[in-house]
Design an enzyme around this catalytic site. Structure first.
Site, PDB file in Angstrom:
ATOM      1  N   GLY A  28       0.796  -1.214   0.000  1.00  0.00           N
ATOM      2  CA  GLY A  28       0.000   0.000   0.000  1.00  0.00           C
ATOM      3  C   GLY A  28       0.827   1.262   0.000  1.00  0.00           C
ATOM      4  CG  MET A  29       2.032   3.076   3.018  1.00  0.00           C
ATOM      5  SD  MET A  29       2.529   3.576   4.671  1.00  0.00           S
ATOM      6  CE  MET A  29       3.137   2.053   5.348  1.00  0.00           C
ATOM      7  CB  THR A  31       7.195  -0.945  -5.233  1.00  0.00           C
ATOM      8  OG1 THR A  31       5.848  -0.530  -5.513  1.00  0.00           O
ATOM      9  CG2 THR A  31       7.538  -2.137  -6.120  1.00  0.00           C
ATOM     10  CE  LYS A  47       9.615  -1.814   1.973  1.00  0.00           C
ATOM     11  NZ  LYS A  47       8.979  -2.231   3.246  1.00  0.00           N
ATOM     12  CG  ASP A 146       1.458  -1.753   9.528  1.00  0.00           C
ATOM     13  OD1 ASP A 146       1.770  -1.628   8.322  1.00  0.00           O
ATOM     14  OD2 ASP A 146       0.375  -2.244   9.895  1.00  0.00           O
TER      15      ASP A 146
END
Length: 663
Positions: A28-29, A31, A47, A146
């Site tokens: 979601g935030m 790749t 990332k 998270d």
């Protein structure tokens, strides 16, 4: 020719150092790519943050890059075997990126998708290492915010090679990423909740407050999911799921998976209290409780021992206390508590004894037998006889009478096995099914106890059913670096064989351009997969030959060292021998000796010249012009046509000129 539309970053060089080789995952935030550090010659994970997560040009996000850089520095200071290391950070195309340790393995989410749920030993082994990593972050003043299976990587064991989940190395990633993004979005939405709702702590939902106990709650939810195969709450909308964490207590795992030890229920309940003050203070405190719980899980064995003889009477057999004799599995050294940190295990309390060390009841009986009361002796003798009979009958019942033989259920279908077991008064329970190439789906592969073995009357027979032949779709690895493609195929137990390399206009050298079988076709474990790699763009570029004459095109093809295949003719209004189409298309890359196919015009369709001889000259002209011919009149236009060229019935292209002589 096989082609693949590749990611725009694939093959590119970031900051003159990191060569992007393949895409691992997109979340979601961010790749995640696999890349080669060309300076240190090692494989790393890179990332990049999505523009939607923190585009610097959007209002309120001007400090995003600075916040992200500060978080990266904090994470880089975490040195722990269970934390994915951060090596470098920077920006590319205006967006920040992280360079991290490349972990060869799978996410916990992928493991759960395959296994659905884990056994208690595996779940606690993964939880220990996960908490060890989070505890290191808590000691550094960092809250993850998270924790979820997607951020837990299950890598190979330190010794290398295949290993089960208990031996595997667990690494936690994405420390601080959620906080960096959330801090940059506060101005946009008044404090967006950056967490996964299935694992979010109640205090994050109600007031956005997060501390170490927030991570403890999320870790408890992850443990619940590993034990049960599902998350505790579901709903139509994310906000509905989030508020269930606030309004409801997490259910005990044993209510969904009967037979789970009570200690696991207590552990999940402690970690997921809705009141943060009722939870363990941080990940280290929860880790200590998990280790104690794991130490307490063992296989209990029981045995019997003979009590000392009473005077001259018969020996009486009594069961001793149940004592655990199985040592819990060793944990990785980085996940162990310090010496003395684990509470001592419970010991059997000594029974009250007489002065000579015998149990008090036996000592009292001996004292009465040694007395002089003959009536008492007779009464005691009668009691001993009755007890002997009861013991004999009880021994027969417990040793033989209550048992029967297990039925033969292997190779039956599920329906047949259930019917056969029901007729014998047995209960059927099912173990985890497994694939088998011989036994069809829902056929019985194995049973416990085995057929003809002793089983309690009305007892339970555990059956293992077949899932049928193990077949699954071939993964799509086109566009990936060979090492990454090989790892993906090896993870699903496929054998990789390199096929001939080939040129490809769309993929850099060393990347997968095709596989045999192709992606989506059914394959089975152990099947051989041929992987074709790109040699990069071919050295010869095919020119544009459309519109040229056949002879001109033939000359160009010969000069380039290409081979012209016999051309194909097609009706067209273009002049004869003009090139109408070509293959490969212009601009394609080919190697020397490659074949070129041309589609060539055979000219417009032919028409027949009518007879106009012996017609008045003007009538002859009108006849030819009405059919589209151009007419040239010679001699006397008011006379009679005596000859024509071309002659009658001649085939000519439409609009051709016909000459008539009139005299």
């Amino acid at each position: 020719m096989d082609t693949q539309v590749a990611d725009t970053l694939l093959g590119s060089l970031i900051d003159g150092r990191y060569r992007i080789r393949g895409r691992v995952a997109r979340g979601g935030m961010a790749t995640v790519y696999t890349a080669t550090d060309e300076r240190l010659e090692r494989t790393v994970a890179l990332k990049t943050i999505h523009a939607t997560a923190g585009a610097p040009g959007r209002p309120g996000l001007a400090g995003f890059v600075d916040r992200f850089t500060d978080e990266a520095k904090t994470i880089a200071r975490l040195t722990h075997p269970n934390v994915v290391a951060v090596y470098d950070q920077g920006t590319h195309a205006g967006m920040p990126y992280l360079v991290m340790e490349y972990v060869r393995g799978r996410t916990l989410r992928e493991v759960l998708a395959e296994r659905r749920r884990l056994n208690p030993d595996e779940a606690l082994a993964i939880t220990e290492q996960m908490l060890a990593a989070i505890a290191a972050a808590h000691r550094a003043g960092l809250v993850h915010r998270d924790i979820k299976p997607e951020n837990v990587l299950v890598a190979e064991a330190p010794s290398g090679g295949p290993a089960n989940l208990v031996d595997g190395v667990v690494k936690v990633t994405d420390f601080g990423l959620a906080r960096a993004v959330e801090a940059s979005t506060d101005h946009d939405n008044g404090g967006q909740l950056m967490a996964t709702v299935a694992y979010v702590a109640p205090e994050l939902v109600t007031d956005g407050r997060a501390d170490a106990r927030t991570d403890v709650y999320s870790a408890g939810i992850v443990l619940f999911e590993m034990l049960t195969g599902r998350v505790p709450y579901e709903g139509a909308r994310p906000i509905d799921i989030a508020w269930q964490h606030v309004d409801r207590d997490v259910p005990a795992p044993s209510t969904l998976v009967p037979g789970l030890p009570r200690v696991l229920d207590d552990l999940v309940a402690r970690a997921t209290r809705r009141d943060p003050a009722a939870r363990p203070a941080d990940a280290a405190a929860l880790l200590a409780e998990v280790q104690v719980a794991r130490d307490g899980l063992g296989t209990a064995n029981s045995h019997t021992a003979m009590l000392p003889s009473i005077a001259d009477g018969p020996a009486v057999s009594q069961p001793t206390m149940v004592v655990s004799t199985v040592r819990p599995p060793d944990r990785p050294t980085w996940a162990r508590l310090p010496e003395g940190g684990t509470p001592p295990r419970g010991r059997r309390r000594a029974a009250p004894s007489g002065g000579d060390g015998l149990p008090a009841q036996v000592a009292a009986l001996r004292a009465r037998l040694s007395g002089g009361d003959s009536g008492g002796r007779l009464a005691i003798a009668a009691v001993v006889v009755v007890l002997g009979l009861v013991a004999a009958l009880g021994g027969w019942w417990f040793g033989v009478g209550r048992y029967t033989t297990a039925p033969e259920l292997v190779s039956m279908s599920k329906v047949e096995a259930e019917s056969q077991a029901s007729q014998g008064g047995f209960t059927v329970r099912y173990a985890e099914p497994r694939h088998d190439d011989e036994v069809p789906r829902d056929g019985v592969l194995a049973q416990e106890p085995a057929s003809a073995a002793r089983i309690l009357k009305g007892g339970t027979v555990t059956l293992t059913l077949s899932l049928g032949p193990d077949r699954f779709p071939m993964p799509d690895v086109v566009g990936k670096d060979f090492d990454l493609a090989e790892a993906d195929l090896d993870n699903v137990q496929l054998k990789v064989v390199k096929g001939p390399t080939r040129y490809d206009d769309g993929l850099p050298e060393g990347m997968v351009v095709a596989t045999r079988p192709e992606a989506g076709e059914e394959v089975k474990p152990g099947q051989e997969i041929t992987v074709f790699l790109s040699k990069g763009r071919a050295p010869i570029t095919v020119p544009n030959l459309v519109g040229k004459s056949l002879n001109e095109a033939r000359g160009i093809i010969g000069q380039l060292g290409l081979v012209l295949v016999e051309p194909t003719y097609k009706e067209s209004d273009k002049p004869r021998d003009e090139v109408l189409g070509q293959s490969p298309a212009d601009g394609s890359g080919v190697e020397k000796g490659a074949q070129v196919r041309l589609e060539v015009s055979e000219g417009p369709p032919q028409v027949t010249v009518p007879r106009v001889v012996d017609l008045p000259c003007q009538q002859a002209k009108q006849t030819l012009e009405s059919q589209g011919f151009q007419v040239s009149v010679q001699f006397n236009p008011n006379a009679v046509a005596r000859f024509q060229n071309p002659g009658e019935n001649t085939q000519v292209p439409p609009g051709s000129q016909v000459t008539i002589g009139c005299f």
